[in-house]
Scaffold this active site. Structure first.
Site, PDB file in Angstrom:
ATOM      1  N   GLU A 112       0.824  -1.212   0.000  1.00 31.54           N
ATOM      2  CA  GLU A 112       0.000   0.000   0.000  1.00 31.54           C
ATOM      3  C   GLU A 112       0.862   1.268   0.000  1.00 31.54           C
ATOM      4  O   GLU A 112       0.345   2.368   0.177  1.00 31.54           O
ATOM      5  CB  GLU A 112      -0.917   0.016   1.227  1.00 31.54           C
ATOM      6  CG  GLU A 112      -1.838  -1.168   1.330  1.00 31.54           C
ATOM      7  CD  GLU A 112      -3.046  -1.069   0.417  1.00 31.54           C
ATOM      8  OE1 GLU A 112      -3.175  -0.070  -0.315  1.00 31.54           O
ATOM      9  OE2 GLU A 112      -3.865  -1.997   0.442  1.00 31.54           O
ATOM     10  N   HIS A 126      -3.346   3.194   7.815  1.00 29.71           N
ATOM     11  CA  HIS A 126      -4.365   2.662   6.902  1.00 29.71           C
ATOM     12  C   HIS A 126      -4.840   1.336   7.486  1.00 29.71           C
ATOM     13  O   HIS A 126      -4.056   0.401   7.615  1.00 29.71           O
ATOM     14  CB  HIS A 126      -3.736   2.468   5.519  1.00 29.71           C
ATOM     15  CG  HIS A 126      -4.629   1.787   4.550  1.00 29.71           C
ATOM     16  ND1 HIS A 126      -4.149   0.938   3.590  1.00 29.71           N
ATOM     17  CD2 HIS A 126      -5.968   1.816   4.369  1.00 29.71           C
ATOM     18  CE1 HIS A 126      -5.146   0.476   2.863  1.00 29.71           C
ATOM     19  NE2 HIS A 126      -6.261   0.990   3.327  1.00 29.71           N
ATOM     20  N   HIS A 172      -8.014  -1.793   8.047  1.00 29.12           N
ATOM     21  CA  HIS A 172      -9.156  -2.533   7.534  1.00 29.12           C
ATOM     22  C   HIS A 172      -9.873  -3.095   8.755  1.00 29.12           C
ATOM     23  O   HIS A 172      -9.816  -4.293   9.015  1.00 29.12           O
ATOM     24  CB  HIS A 172      -8.711  -3.678   6.618  1.00 29.12           C
ATOM     25  CG  HIS A 172      -7.995  -3.224   5.401  1.00 29.12           C
ATOM     26  ND1 HIS A 172      -8.526  -3.353   4.151  1.00 29.12           N
ATOM     27  CD2 HIS A 172      -6.797  -2.624   5.239  1.00 29.12           C
ATOM     28  CE1 HIS A 172      -7.682  -2.861   3.259  1.00 29.12           C
ATOM     29  NE2 HIS A 172      -6.620  -2.416   3.902  1.00 29.12           N
TER      30      HIS A 172
END
Length: 123
Positions: free
Chosen positions: A75, A94, A96
């Protein structure tokens, strides 16, 4: 807020953040990644790592110093884009999270069944 000036400080801060994010249940399995910008370099969690287990030695620097160095998260382009768009930013997280992932798995909003619009691209 602590100012991070060296890559060693960045590595330690990344591992601390990873442990906290994992303990909070925000990054199950090998999902999520963290980076810190130090000068012109980005120090980031390695690709495929688990935030609960990543170590300072596994944290990657880009551009890499040597052949065989840890590879940064896949990423990394997302992190680089965030730094480019926000020149004052010094860190990117970042995740999830299970909640965001669950929402993304709902039927599309235009199906008449989903309470929220899809938040992940379809493949």
């Amino acid at each position: 807020m602590t100012t991070i000036r060296t890559e060693a400080e960045a590595r330690a801060a990344i591992v601390r953040a990873c442990r906290q994010l994992s303990a909070a249940g925000l990054s199950p399995g090998s999902s999520g990644n963290v980076s810190v910008r130090v000068g012109s370099r980005i120090i980031a969690t390695p690709t495929g790592s688990s935030l609960r287990a990543v170590t300072e030695d596994e944290v990657a620097a880009t551009p890499a110093d040597q052949e065989g160095a840890p590879r940064p998260t896949k990423e990394l382009p997302l992190h680089a884009a965030m730094y480019a768009a926000h020149p004052d930013a010094t860190a990117v997280v970042h995740l999830h999270s299970p909640y965001a992932t669950a929402i993304a798995c709902l039927p599309p909003a235009d199906s008449g069944y989903a309470p929220l619009p899809r938040s992940l691209p379809t493949v």
